[in-house]
Structure formats: C-alpha cells, structure tokens
Design a protein around this motif. Structure first.
Motif, short mmCIF file in Angstrom:
data_model
loop_
_atom_site.label_atom_id
_atom_site.label_comp_id
_atom_site.label_asym_id
_atom_site.label_seq_id
_atom_site.Cartn_x
_atom_site.Cartn_y
_atom_site.Cartn_z
N ALA A 14 -19.15 -5.14 0.97
CA ALA A 14 -17.79 -4.87 0.49
C ALA A 14 -16.93 -6.13 0.59
O ALA A 14 -16.12 -6.40 -0.30
CB ALA A 14 -17.17 -3.72 1.27
N ASP A 69 -14.93 6.82 -3.09
CA ASP A 69 -14.84 5.71 -2.14
C ASP A 69 -15.44 6.11 -0.80
O ASP A 69 -16.24 5.37 -0.22
CB ASP A 69 -13.37 5.29 -1.99
CG ASP A 69 -13.20 4.00 -1.22
OD1 ASP A 69 -13.62 2.95 -1.75
OD2 ASP A 69 -12.66 4.06 -0.10
N LEU A 84 -18.89 4.40 0.68
CA LEU A 84 -18.77 3.54 1.84
C LEU A 84 -19.23 4.17 3.15
O LEU A 84 -19.68 3.46 4.04
CB LEU A 84 -17.33 3.04 1.99
CG LEU A 84 -16.88 2.09 0.88
CD1 LEU A 84 -15.39 1.83 0.97
CD2 LEU A 84 -17.66 0.79 0.95
N THR A 116 -13.70 -10.33 -6.33
CA THR A 116 -12.65 -9.70 -7.12
C THR A 116 -11.27 -10.14 -6.65
O THR A 116 -10.28 -9.85 -7.31
CB THR A 116 -12.73 -8.16 -7.07
OG1 THR A 116 -12.57 -7.72 -5.71
CG2 THR A 116 -14.03 -7.66 -7.65
N HIS A 168 0.82 -1.22 0.00
CA HIS A 168 0.00 0.00 0.00
C HIS A 168 0.85 1.27 0.00
O HIS A 168 0.37 2.33 -0.36
CB HIS A 168 -0.97 0.00 1.18
CG HIS A 168 -0.31 0.16 2.50
ND1 HIS A 168 0.25 -0.90 3.18
CD2 HIS A 168 -0.09 1.25 3.24
CE1 HIS A 168 0.78 -0.45 4.30
NE2 HIS A 168 0.59 0.84 4.37
N GLU A 228 -20.31 -2.97 4.91
CA GLU A 228 -19.02 -3.66 5.00
C GLU A 228 -19.13 -5.13 4.59
O GLU A 228 -18.24 -5.67 3.95
CB GLU A 228 -18.43 -3.52 6.40
CG GLU A 228 -17.99 -2.10 6.72
CD GLU A 228 -16.94 -1.52 5.76
OE1 GLU A 228 -16.22 -2.29 5.09
OE2 GLU A 228 -16.84 -0.29 5.68
N TYR A 238 -6.21 -6.86 -0.16
CA TYR A 238 -6.20 -5.67 0.69
C TYR A 238 -7.62 -5.29 1.09
O TYR A 238 -7.89 -4.93 2.24
CB TYR A 238 -5.51 -4.51 -0.03
CG TYR A 238 -4.16 -4.92 -0.56
CD1 TYR A 238 -3.10 -5.17 0.31
CD2 TYR A 238 -3.96 -5.11 -1.92
CE1 TYR A 238 -1.87 -5.58 -0.18
CE2 TYR A 238 -2.74 -5.52 -2.41
CZ TYR A 238 -1.68 -5.75 -1.53
OH TYR A 238 -0.48 -6.17 -2.01
N CYS A 239 -8.55 -5.38 0.15
CA CYS A 239 -9.95 -5.06 0.44
C CYS A 239 -10.56 -6.10 1.38
O CYS A 239 -11.34 -5.75 2.26
CB CYS A 239 -10.76 -5.00 -0.85
SG CYS A 239 -10.23 -3.68 -1.97
N CYS A 261 -9.44 -9.20 -4.09
CA CYS A 261 -8.53 -8.13 -3.64
C CYS A 261 -8.16 -8.38 -2.20
O CYS A 261 -8.97 -8.15 -1.29
CB CYS A 261 -9.20 -6.76 -3.80
SG CYS A 261 -8.18 -5.42 -3.14
N ALA A 320 -9.25 -5.13 4.87
CA ALA A 320 -9.79 -3.87 5.37
C ALA A 320 -11.28 -3.97 5.67
O ALA A 320 -11.74 -3.53 6.73
CB ALA A 320 -9.54 -2.75 4.36
N HIS A 321 -12.04 -4.57 4.77
CA HIS A 321 -13.49 -4.61 4.95
C HIS A 321 -13.93 -5.68 5.95
O HIS A 321 -14.95 -5.52 6.61
CB HIS A 321 -14.21 -4.72 3.61
CG HIS A 321 -14.03 -3.50 2.78
ND1 HIS A 321 -14.61 -2.28 3.11
CD2 HIS A 321 -13.28 -3.26 1.67
CE1 HIS A 321 -14.25 -1.37 2.24
NE2 HIS A 321 -13.44 -1.94 1.35
N ALA A 333 -15.14 -7.95 -2.47
CA ALA A 333 -13.69 -8.18 -2.38
C ALA A 333 -13.34 -9.65 -2.56
O ALA A 333 -12.33 -9.98 -3.19
CB ALA A 333 -13.16 -7.67 -1.03
#
Length: 115
Positions: free
Chosen positions: A50, A30, A34, A57, A9, A47, A61-62, A59, A65-66, A54
């Motif tokens: 999300a 974003d 959110l 997809t 990041h 969340e 990192y997502c 991701c 975080a989510h 995530a």
C-alpha cells in the motif's frame, strides 16, 4: 493556501453525504482488500504494498496512513526504504515504457509528414 492540509479528511463527510451508497461500498471494498478475514498476504506486506502504491500515486494521506500501519505491523525502516526504491524504480520504468509509445507516435507523425 495549501492544497494538502492534514485536516482535509473532514470533507469525507461531504462525499459520504453526496454519494452514500458508493461511499459505503468503497469503505467495504477497502476493508476487504486491506484487512479482510480471508487475506493470505501478511499485514506487514499488505501495508508495504500500500505504501508503494501510495508513493506512485502520490497520495499524501495514504502515504501517512499506510506507513504508520506498516510500522505497527512490524515493518522496519530498511523495509520502508526498499519499498520506496522499488516504487521509484517502477514509476521510472513506467515512464521509460511509455517512451516506447512516444517513439511510435513520433515515427507515425514522421511517416505521415513524408507521405
């Protein structure tokens, strides 16, 4: 070498420097999507949605975080497990539905080879 490092990041600064206007607009979008002040959907459900996106997809990192944000918003482990299975079902469903296209293209190729 790992493709996903937790410290990756730090390279956001390169994106911010290379495309500052787009980066600023993305952050604003974003934030509004959110956690904007006009949100109707409760934070926990935002969340969890999300997390589901995530997961589909992929991701990393997502997902982190989510998932942490969902926990902070009061989501339970059972809700996260159900969210995971919903995302898996839709991901699999997408493959199944795209299989319709594959069958159509196969039929088209078959018809073209006969003609």
């Amino acid at each position: 070498m790992s493709y996903h490092d937790h410290s990756d990041h730090q390279y956001a600064k390169n994106i911010r420097a290379g495309a500052p206007a787009a980066f600023k607009a993305f952050l604003a979008f974003d934030q509004a999507a959110l956690s904007g002040s006009d949100k109707v959907i409760p934070r926990k459900y935002t969340e969890l949605m999300a997390v589901a996106v995530a997961l589909t997809t992929q991701c990393a990192y997502c997902i982190e975080a989510h998932t942490k944000a969902a926990h902070a918003a009061g989501a339970t482990q059972e809700e996260l497990a159900e969210t995971t299975m919903i995302a898996a079902a839709l991901r699999a469903g997408g493959s199944y539905a795209h299989g319709f296209m594959a069958m159509k293209f196969f039929d088209q190729a078959e018809q073209a080879s006969v003609a």
